[in-house]
Design a protein around this motif. Structure first.
Motif, PDB file in Angstrom:
ATOM      1  N   VAL A 289      -9.708  21.078  16.781  1.00  0.00           N
ATOM      2  CA  VAL A 289      -8.826  21.126  17.951  1.00  0.00           C
ATOM      3  C   VAL A 289      -7.712  20.129  17.684  1.00  0.00           C
ATOM      4  CG1 VAL A 289     -10.541  21.851  19.669  1.00  0.00           C
ATOM      5  CG2 VAL A 289     -10.216  19.420  19.210  1.00  0.00           C
ATOM      6  N   ARG A 290      -6.626  20.284  18.364  1.00  0.00           N
ATOM      7  CA  ARG A 290      -5.449  19.447  18.098  1.00  0.00           C
ATOM      8  C   ARG A 290      -5.734  17.945  18.090  1.00  0.00           C
ATOM      9  NH1 ARG A 290       0.332  21.244  19.307  1.00  0.00           N
ATOM     10  NH2 ARG A 290       1.463  19.490  18.468  1.00  0.00           N
ATOM     11  N   PRO A 291      -6.481  17.417  19.079  1.00  0.00           N
ATOM     12  CA  PRO A 291      -6.747  15.971  19.068  1.00  0.00           C
ATOM     13  C   PRO A 291      -7.596  15.495  17.880  1.00  0.00           C
ATOM     14  CG  PRO A 291      -7.118  16.875  21.260  1.00  0.00           C
ATOM     15  CD  PRO A 291      -6.937  18.041  20.327  1.00  0.00           C
ATOM     16  N   ALA A 292      -8.149  16.412  17.116  1.00  0.00           N
ATOM     17  CA  ALA A 292      -8.923  16.015  15.930  1.00  0.00           C
ATOM     18  C   ALA A 292      -8.023  15.430  14.843  1.00  0.00           C
ATOM     19  CB  ALA A 292      -9.691  17.207  15.371  1.00  0.00           C
ATOM     20  N   ALA A 293      -6.735  15.722  14.894  1.00  0.00           N
ATOM     21  CA  ALA A 293      -5.811  15.239  13.858  1.00  0.00           C
ATOM     22  C   ALA A 293      -5.760  13.714  13.786  1.00  0.00           C
ATOM     23  CB  ALA A 293      -4.414  15.827  14.074  1.00  0.00           C
ATOM     24  N   PRO A 294      -5.419  13.022  14.858  1.00  0.00           N
ATOM     25  CA  PRO A 294      -5.361  11.560  14.746  1.00  0.00           C
ATOM     26  C   PRO A 294      -6.735  10.929  14.556  1.00  0.00           C
ATOM     27  CG  PRO A 294      -4.927  12.221  17.013  1.00  0.00           C
ATOM     28  CD  PRO A 294      -4.956  13.477  16.178  1.00  0.00           C
ATOM     29  N   VAL A 295      -7.765  11.535  15.134  1.00  0.00           N
ATOM     30  CA  VAL A 295      -9.108  10.979  14.984  1.00  0.00           C
ATOM     31  C   VAL A 295      -9.552  11.087  13.521  1.00  0.00           C
ATOM     32  CG1 VAL A 295     -11.526  11.238  15.673  1.00  0.00           C
ATOM     33  CG2 VAL A 295      -9.715  11.461  17.379  1.00  0.00           C
ATOM     34  N   THR A 296      -9.263  12.215  12.893  1.00  0.00           N
ATOM     35  CA  THR A 296      -9.615  12.421  11.490  1.00  0.00           C
ATOM     36  C   THR A 296      -8.925  11.398  10.601  1.00  0.00           C
ATOM     37  OG1 THR A 296      -9.957  14.791  11.852  1.00  0.00           O
ATOM     38  CG2 THR A 296      -9.556  14.076   9.576  1.00  0.00           C
ATOM     39  N   THR A 297      -7.628  11.232  10.775  1.00  0.00           N
ATOM     40  CA  THR A 297      -6.892  10.291   9.925  1.00  0.00           C
ATOM     41  C   THR A 297      -7.318   8.850  10.205  1.00  0.00           C
ATOM     42  OG1 THR A 297      -4.997  10.301  11.451  1.00  0.00           O
ATOM     43  CG2 THR A 297      -4.931  11.830   9.579  1.00  0.00           C
TER      44      THR A 297
ATOM     45  N   VAL B 208       0.840  -1.188   0.000  1.00  0.00           N
ATOM     46  CA  VAL B 208       0.000   0.000   0.000  1.00  0.00           C
ATOM     47  C   VAL B 208       0.886   1.253   0.000  1.00  0.00           C
ATOM     48  CG1 VAL B 208      -1.715   1.310   1.309  1.00  0.00           C
ATOM     49  CG2 VAL B 208      -1.869  -1.179   1.188  1.00  0.00           C
ATOM     50  N   GLN B 209       0.629   2.118  -0.975  1.00  0.00           N
ATOM     51  CA  GLN B 209       1.370   3.373  -1.054  1.00  0.00           C
ATOM     52  C   GLN B 209       0.723   4.387  -0.117  1.00  0.00           C
ATOM     53  OE1 GLN B 209       4.248   3.916  -2.777  1.00  0.00           O
ATOM     54  NE2 GLN B 209       4.109   1.711  -3.129  1.00  0.00           N
ATOM     55  N   ILE B 210       1.512   4.955   0.768  1.00  0.00           N
ATOM     56  CA  ILE B 210       1.004   5.916   1.738  1.00  0.00           C
ATOM     57  C   ILE B 210       1.630   7.262   1.456  1.00  0.00           C
ATOM     58  CG2 ILE B 210       0.869   6.493   4.193  1.00  0.00           C
ATOM     59  CD1 ILE B 210       1.128   3.386   4.642  1.00  0.00           C
ATOM     60  N   ASP B 211       0.788   8.247   1.188  1.00  0.00           N
ATOM     61  CA  ASP B 211       1.256   9.607   0.942  1.00  0.00           C
ATOM     62  C   ASP B 211       1.363  10.307   2.290  1.00  0.00           C
ATOM     63  OD1 ASP B 211       1.699  12.246   0.263  1.00  0.00           O
ATOM     64  OD2 ASP B 211       0.261  12.234  -1.393  1.00  0.00           O
ATOM     65  N   VAL B 212       2.518  10.182   2.903  1.00  0.00           N
ATOM     66  CA  VAL B 212       2.736  10.717   4.248  1.00  0.00           C
ATOM     67  C   VAL B 212       2.480  12.220   4.283  1.00  0.00           C
ATOM     68  CG1 VAL B 212       4.463  11.079   6.060  1.00  0.00           C
ATOM     69  CG2 VAL B 212       4.318   8.873   4.905  1.00  0.00           C
ATOM     70  N   ASP B 213       2.927  12.934   3.262  1.00  0.00           N
ATOM     71  CA  ASP B 213       2.720  14.385   3.234  1.00  0.00           C
ATOM     72  C   ASP B 213       1.236  14.740   3.236  1.00  0.00           C
ATOM     73  OD1 ASP B 213       5.460  14.984   3.247  1.00  0.00           O
ATOM     74  OD2 ASP B 213       5.574  14.807   1.068  1.00  0.00           O
ATOM     75  N   ALA B 214       0.440  14.001   2.466  1.00  0.00           N
ATOM     76  CA  ALA B 214      -0.999  14.269   2.420  1.00  0.00           C
ATOM     77  C   ALA B 214      -1.657  13.973   3.766  1.00  0.00           C
ATOM     78  CB  ALA B 214      -1.651  13.444   1.311  1.00  0.00           C
ATOM     79  N   VAL B 215      -1.260  12.874   4.394  1.00  0.00           N
ATOM     80  CA  VAL B 215      -1.826  12.518   5.699  1.00  0.00           C
ATOM     81  C   VAL B 215      -1.468  13.590   6.734  1.00  0.00           C
ATOM     82  CG1 VAL B 215      -1.751  10.849   7.604  1.00  0.00           C
ATOM     83  CG2 VAL B 215      -1.829  10.039   5.236  1.00  0.00           C
ATOM     84  N   LEU B 216      -0.206  14.007   6.739  1.00  0.00           N
ATOM     85  CA  LEU B 216       0.222  15.028   7.700  1.00  0.00           C
ATOM     86  C   LEU B 216      -0.448  16.368   7.444  1.00  0.00           C
ATOM     87  CD1 LEU B 216       4.031  14.197   7.962  1.00  0.00           C
ATOM     88  CD2 LEU B 216       2.213  13.661   9.604  1.00  0.00           C
ATOM     89  N   SER B 217      -0.636  16.699   6.177  1.00  0.00           N
ATOM     90  CA  SER B 217      -1.301  17.951   5.834  1.00  0.00           C
ATOM     91  C   SER B 217      -2.746  17.960   6.320  1.00  0.00           C
ATOM     92  CB  SER B 217      -1.242  18.170   4.316  1.00  0.00           C
ATOM     93  OG  SER B 217      -1.950  19.341   3.968  1.00  0.00           O
ATOM     94  N   LEU B 218      -3.454  16.879   6.054  1.00  0.00           N
ATOM     95  CA  LEU B 218      -4.845  16.792   6.501  1.00  0.00           C
ATOM     96  C   LEU B 218      -4.925  16.811   8.025  1.00  0.00           C
ATOM     97  CD1 LEU B 218      -7.817  16.503   5.784  1.00  0.00           C
ATOM     98  CD2 LEU B 218      -7.482  14.028   5.831  1.00  0.00           C
ATOM     99  N   ALA B 219      -4.026  16.087   8.671  1.00  0.00           N
ATOM    100  CA  ALA B 219      -4.004  16.072  10.136  1.00  0.00           C
ATOM    101  C   ALA B 219      -3.742  17.476  10.680  1.00  0.00           C
ATOM    102  CB  ALA B 219      -2.950  15.097  10.639  1.00  0.00           C
ATOM    103  N   GLY B 220      -2.829  18.195  10.058  1.00  0.00           N
ATOM    104  CA  GLY B 220      -2.531  19.559  10.483  1.00  0.00           C
ATOM    105  C   GLY B 220      -3.723  20.482  10.320  1.00  0.00           C
ATOM    106  N   THR B 221      -4.418  20.336   9.207  1.00  0.00           N
ATOM    107  CA  THR B 221      -5.606  21.151   8.973  1.00  0.00           C
ATOM    108  C   THR B 221      -6.670  20.852  10.017  1.00  0.00           C
ATOM    109  OG1 THR B 221      -5.144  21.244   6.600  1.00  0.00           O
ATOM    110  CG2 THR B 221      -7.393  21.759   7.289  1.00  0.00           C
ATOM    111  N   ALA B 222      -6.886  19.575  10.298  1.00  0.00           N
ATOM    112  CA  ALA B 222      -7.870  19.198  11.320  1.00  0.00           C
ATOM    113  C   ALA B 222      -7.471  19.749  12.687  1.00  0.00           C
ATOM    114  CB  ALA B 222      -8.019  17.680  11.379  1.00  0.00           C
ATOM    115  N   ALA B 223      -6.207  19.657  13.007  1.00  0.00           N
ATOM    116  CA  ALA B 223      -5.732  20.143  14.305  1.00  0.00           C
ATOM    117  C   ALA B 223      -5.939  21.646  14.468  1.00  0.00           C
ATOM    118  CB  ALA B 223      -4.247  19.809  14.477  1.00  0.00           C
ATOM    119  N   HIS B 224      -5.717  22.396  13.391  1.00  0.00           N
ATOM    120  CA  HIS B 224      -5.841  23.852  13.474  1.00  0.00           C
ATOM    121  C   HIS B 224      -7.262  24.351  13.251  1.00  0.00           C
ATOM    122  CE1 HIS B 224      -1.454  23.439  12.825  1.00  0.00           C
ATOM    123  NE2 HIS B 224      -1.455  24.372  13.750  1.00  0.00           N
ATOM    124  N   THR B 225      -8.084  23.556  12.591  1.00  0.00           N
ATOM    125  CA  THR B 225      -9.453  23.980  12.306  1.00  0.00           C
ATOM    126  C   THR B 225     -10.415  23.560  13.405  1.00  0.00           C
ATOM    127  OG1 THR B 225      -9.003  23.782   9.940  1.00  0.00           O
ATOM    128  CG2 THR B 225     -11.308  23.888  10.590  1.00  0.00           C
TER     129      THR B 225
END
Length: 98
Positions: free
Chosen positions: A49-57, A30-47
């Motif tokens: 709350v921070r704990p939304a990042a791992p829950v979102t992913t 499975v190809q994992i786009d780490v940059d895309a995952v981190l970007s989405l997690a960062g957006t969730a965290a800032h939009t």
């Protein structure tokens, strides 16, 4: 020999971890786009709350697995669709707060 930057060390650590975890989860192909995952997690965290990042992913991965496992979509299509849903919700939330 030049010292590696903190960013390079972090990137290497993430890549090694993903490789190790994928091996133990038996999903090496499975190809994992780490940059895309981190970007989405960062957006969730800032939009939201921070704990939304791992829950979102996690939720995107969960839905992707369900869709693939049930034959509704292949991994790539399911992952992209779930990611788009999250991105749209985050964009809507950011506009409402902005």
């Amino acid at each position: 020999m030049a010292e590696r930057s903190e960013q390079e060390i972090t990137r290497e650590s993430i890549e090694l971890w993903v490789e190790e975890l994928a091996h133990h989860l038996e999903i090496e192909g499975v190809q994992i786009d780490v940059d895309a995952v981190l970007s989405l997690a960062g957006t969730a965290a800032h939009t939201v709350v921070r704990p939304a990042a791992p829950v979102t992913t996690f939720l995107i991965g969960y839905v992707t697995g369900l869709a693939e496992g049930s034959g509704q979509a292949d991994f790539t299509r399911a992952s992209r669709a779930a990611t788009r849903v999250a991105e749209k919700l985050l964009e809507r939330r950011a506009r409402a707060e902005g």
